[in-house]
Motif scaffolding. Structure first.
Motif, PDB file in Angstrom:
ATOM      1  N   MET A   1      53.707  42.456  34.817  1.00  0.00           N
ATOM      2  CA  MET A   1      54.736  43.277  35.403  1.00  0.00           C
ATOM      3  C   MET A   1      54.139  44.019  36.591  1.00  0.00           C
ATOM      4  O   MET A   1      53.093  44.628  36.474  1.00  0.00           O
ATOM      5  CB  MET A   1      55.251  44.244  34.345  1.00  0.00           C
ATOM      6  N   THR A   2      54.799  43.996  37.683  1.00  0.00           N
ATOM      7  CA  THR A   2      54.326  44.711  38.858  1.00  0.00           C
ATOM      8  C   THR A   2      54.787  46.152  38.780  1.00  0.00           C
ATOM      9  O   THR A   2      55.963  46.437  38.641  1.00  0.00           O
ATOM     10  CB  THR A   2      54.871  44.074  40.147  1.00  0.00           C
ATOM     11  N   THR A  17      45.355  41.386  42.462  1.00  0.00           N
ATOM     12  CA  THR A  17      46.234  41.163  41.326  1.00  0.00           C
ATOM     13  C   THR A  17      47.172  42.350  41.149  1.00  0.00           C
ATOM     14  O   THR A  17      46.946  43.405  41.699  1.00  0.00           O
ATOM     15  CB  THR A  17      45.381  40.931  40.067  1.00  0.00           C
ATOM     16  N   THR A  18      48.201  42.176  40.392  1.00  0.00           N
ATOM     17  CA  THR A  18      49.137  43.264  40.145  1.00  0.00           C
ATOM     18  C   THR A  18      48.767  43.986  38.862  1.00  0.00           C
ATOM     19  O   THR A  18      48.087  43.440  37.991  1.00  0.00           O
ATOM     20  CB  THR A  18      50.575  42.721  40.028  1.00  0.00           C
ATOM     21  N   GLN A  19      49.236  45.211  38.734  1.00  0.00           N
ATOM     22  CA  GLN A  19      48.950  46.000  37.539  1.00  0.00           C
ATOM     23  C   GLN A  19      49.659  45.354  36.364  1.00  0.00           C
ATOM     24  O   GLN A  19      50.813  44.970  36.453  1.00  0.00           O
ATOM     25  CB  GLN A  19      49.420  47.444  37.728  1.00  0.00           C
ATOM     26  N   THR A  20      48.963  45.241  35.258  1.00  0.00           N
ATOM     27  CA  THR A  20      49.532  44.575  34.097  1.00  0.00           C
ATOM     28  C   THR A  20      49.987  45.561  33.031  1.00  0.00           C
ATOM     29  O   THR A  20      50.566  45.152  32.048  1.00  0.00           O
ATOM     30  CB  THR A  20      48.502  43.605  33.487  1.00  0.00           C
ATOM     31  N   ALA A  21      49.745  46.834  33.203  1.00  0.00           N
ATOM     32  CA  ALA A  21      50.173  47.815  32.227  1.00  0.00           C
ATOM     33  C   ALA A  21      51.689  47.935  32.240  1.00  0.00           C
ATOM     34  O   ALA A  21      52.335  47.688  33.246  1.00  0.00           O
ATOM     35  CB  ALA A  21      49.540  49.175  32.540  1.00  0.00           C
ATOM     36  N   ALA A  22      52.256  48.353  31.106  1.00  0.00           N
ATOM     37  CA  ALA A  22      53.703  48.486  30.987  1.00  0.00           C
ATOM     38  C   ALA A  22      54.233  49.621  31.854  1.00  0.00           C
ATOM     39  O   ALA A  22      55.377  49.588  32.282  1.00  0.00           O
ATOM     40  CB  ALA A  22      54.082  48.716  29.531  1.00  0.00           C
ATOM     41  N   THR A  23      53.424  50.620  32.106  1.00  0.00           N
ATOM     42  CA  THR A  23      53.871  51.737  32.931  1.00  0.00           C
ATOM     43  C   THR A  23      52.925  51.913  34.097  1.00  0.00           C
ATOM     44  O   THR A  23      51.722  51.685  33.983  1.00  0.00           O
ATOM     45  CB  THR A  23      53.910  53.046  32.113  1.00  0.00           C
ATOM     46  N   PRO A  24      53.462  52.344  35.240  1.00  0.00           N
ATOM     47  CA  PRO A  24      52.592  52.549  36.403  1.00  0.00           C
ATOM     48  C   PRO A  24      51.669  53.749  36.200  1.00  0.00           C
ATOM     49  O   PRO A  24      51.973  54.658  35.434  1.00  0.00           O
ATOM     50  CB  PRO A  24      53.573  52.790  37.538  1.00  0.00           C
ATOM     51  N   VAL A  34      43.958  52.045  41.870  1.00  0.00           N
ATOM     52  CA  VAL A  34      43.899  50.611  42.141  1.00  0.00           C
ATOM     53  C   VAL A  34      44.029  49.957  40.779  1.00  0.00           C
ATOM     54  O   VAL A  34      43.198  50.175  39.894  1.00  0.00           O
ATOM     55  CB  VAL A  34      42.570  50.198  42.809  1.00  0.00           C
ATOM     56  N   PRO A  35      45.077  49.186  40.566  1.00  0.00           N
ATOM     57  CA  PRO A  35      45.316  48.636  39.231  1.00  0.00           C
ATOM     58  C   PRO A  35      44.232  47.655  38.804  1.00  0.00           C
ATOM     59  O   PRO A  35      43.592  47.018  39.639  1.00  0.00           O
ATOM     60  CB  PRO A  35      46.664  47.924  39.373  1.00  0.00           C
ATOM     61  N   PRO A  36      44.031  47.553  37.495  1.00  0.00           N
ATOM     62  CA  PRO A  36      43.039  46.582  37.007  1.00  0.00           C
ATOM     63  C   PRO A  36      43.474  45.152  37.334  1.00  0.00           C
ATOM     64  O   PRO A  36      44.658  44.877  37.521  1.00  0.00           O
ATOM     65  CB  PRO A  36      43.020  46.795  35.498  1.00  0.00           C
ATOM     66  N   ALA A  37      42.516  44.285  37.383  1.00  0.00           N
ATOM     67  CA  ALA A  37      42.795  42.873  37.646  1.00  0.00           C
ATOM     68  C   ALA A  37      43.527  42.254  36.469  1.00  0.00           C
ATOM     69  O   ALA A  37      43.418  42.719  35.328  1.00  0.00           O
ATOM     70  CB  ALA A  37      41.484  42.124  37.884  1.00  0.00           C
ATOM     71  N   ALA A  38      44.232  41.208  36.758  1.00  0.00           N
ATOM     72  CA  ALA A  38      44.868  40.428  35.696  1.00  0.00           C
ATOM     73  C   ALA A  38      43.764  39.872  34.793  1.00  0.00           C
ATOM     74  O   ALA A  38      42.650  39.609  35.265  1.00  0.00           O
ATOM     75  CB  ALA A  38      45.693  39.303  36.305  1.00  0.00           C
ATOM     76  N   PRO A  39      44.046  39.695  33.517  1.00  0.00           N
ATOM     77  CA  PRO A  39      43.006  39.221  32.600  1.00  0.00           C
ATOM     78  C   PRO A  39      42.296  37.945  33.058  1.00  0.00           C
ATOM     79  O   PRO A  39      41.075  37.851  32.957  1.00  0.00           O
ATOM     80  CB  PRO A  39      43.765  39.013  31.287  1.00  0.00           C
ATOM     81  N   ALA A  40      43.003  36.986  33.579  1.00  0.00           N
ATOM     82  CA  ALA A  40      42.361  35.737  34.031  1.00  0.00           C
ATOM     83  C   ALA A  40      41.419  35.997  35.202  1.00  0.00           C
ATOM     84  O   ALA A  40      40.323  35.432  35.271  1.00  0.00           O
ATOM     85  CB  ALA A  40      43.410  34.692  34.405  1.00  0.00           C
ATOM     86  N   TYR A  45      35.806  36.819  37.148  1.00  0.00           N
ATOM     87  CA  TYR A  45      34.828  37.704  37.792  1.00  0.00           C
ATOM     88  C   TYR A  45      33.638  37.972  36.880  1.00  0.00           C
ATOM     89  O   TYR A  45      32.482  37.846  37.293  1.00  0.00           O
ATOM     90  CB  TYR A  45      35.504  39.024  38.179  1.00  0.00           C
ATOM     91  N   PHE A  46      33.895  38.348  35.629  1.00  0.00           N
ATOM     92  CA  PHE A  46      32.794  38.681  34.729  1.00  0.00           C
ATOM     93  C   PHE A  46      31.989  37.446  34.335  1.00  0.00           C
ATOM     94  O   PHE A  46      30.765  37.532  34.167  1.00  0.00           O
ATOM     95  CB  PHE A  46      33.304  39.455  33.515  1.00  0.00           C
ATOM     96  N   ALA A  47      32.632  36.303  34.221  1.00  0.00           N
ATOM     97  CA  ALA A  47      31.881  35.068  33.960  1.00  0.00           C
ATOM     98  C   ALA A  47      30.945  34.763  35.127  1.00  0.00           C
ATOM     99  O   ALA A  47      29.791  34.387  34.931  1.00  0.00           O
ATOM    100  CB  ALA A  47      32.841  33.904  33.718  1.00  0.00           C
ATOM    101  N   ALA A  48      31.445  34.952  36.347  1.00  0.00           N
ATOM    102  CA  ALA A  48      30.599  34.731  37.517  1.00  0.00           C
ATOM    103  C   ALA A  48      29.447  35.725  37.535  1.00  0.00           C
ATOM    104  O   ALA A  48      28.310  35.360  37.826  1.00  0.00           O
ATOM    105  CB  ALA A  48      31.425  34.836  38.795  1.00  0.00           C
ATOM    106  N   SER A  49      29.715  36.969  37.202  1.00  0.00           N
ATOM    107  CA  SER A  49      28.655  37.976  37.180  1.00  0.00           C
ATOM    108  C   SER A  49      27.552  37.582  36.202  1.00  0.00           C
ATOM    109  O   SER A  49      26.366  37.695  36.506  1.00  0.00           O
ATOM    110  CB  SER A  49      29.236  39.343  36.803  1.00  0.00           C
ATOM    111  N   LEU A  50      27.937  37.102  35.032  1.00  0.00           N
ATOM    112  CA  LEU A  50      26.939  36.692  34.040  1.00  0.00           C
ATOM    113  C   LEU A  50      26.167  35.442  34.479  1.00  0.00           C
ATOM    114  O   LEU A  50      25.034  35.232  34.046  1.00  0.00           O
ATOM    115  CB  LEU A  50      27.594  36.467  32.682  1.00  0.00           C
TER     116      LEU A  50
END
Length: 184
Positions: A1-2, A17-24, A34-40, A45-50
């Motif tokens: 949800m944006t 990415t757009t914010q994925t939380a139910a409320t802004p 700055v909203p968190p990234a979408a889970p994918a 990103y974290f897989a690349a970091s590792l």
């Protein structure tokens, strides 16, 4: 949800990415402005970091297991600091290869088929990053050891010096005292 409402906010985050939380997030929220990234996106990103980084605890655990079993650890550890720094203390079994010498000496000191873990002084030093770049550019698989020599020592792991092997107690701000691992 944006959760974005203004046209400017939507436009500035089009490539993000757009914010994925139910409320802004409330206006001016220090963490969620700055909203968190979408889970994918976060997973990628974290897989690349590792793929690019490891930490001192994981390196120490792998080296300890290799020592106990008599097997090779599966990687070479490279200290990219100066000779003076090396003599002050280094990871046991590490190869001393200062960053400036990578183009000239890497081929003689390292096997291209064995991944390399490189470190420098600590988090305030990007010497390991420069060494990792030089090694990767020369065709080596490489990871940077986060925390460097500073956190190796602060987490209580043995280190070799010109005067022999030394070990300090773990700093309780970086590792659990009297525990084999941090549980991460």
């Amino acid at each position: 949800m944006t959760a974005m409402t203004s046209k400017t906010s939507k436009t500035s985050l089009t490539t993000m990415t757009t914010q994925t939380a139910a409320t802004p997030a409330p206006p001016g929220h220090p963490v969620l402005r700055v909203p968190p990234a979408a889970p994918a996106d976060a997973a990628a990103y974290f897989a690349a970091s590792l793929a690019f980084h490891t930490d001192v605890s994981d390196v120490a655990a792998a080296l300890a297991t290799a020592a106990e079993t008599g097997a090779a650890p599966g990687f070479a550890v490279v200290d990219s600091r100066s000779t003076r720094a090396w003599e002050q203390g280094h990871v046991p079994g590490a190869v001393h290869l200062p960053t400036a010498d990578v183009p000239r000496l890497a081929g003689a000191l390292l096997d291209r088929d064995v991944p390399v873990v490189v470190y420098c002084w600590g988090p305030g030093c990007n010497g390991a990053t420069r060494a990792a770049l030089a090694l990767a550019s020369a065709g080596y698989q490489v990871k940077e050891m986060l925390g460097g020599m500073e956190y190796w020592i602060r987490e209580g792991f043995a280190h070799e010096t010109a005067d022999g092997t030394q070990r300090r107690s773990a700093d309780p701000l970086t590792a659990p005292v009297d525990a084999d691992d941090c549980g991460c």
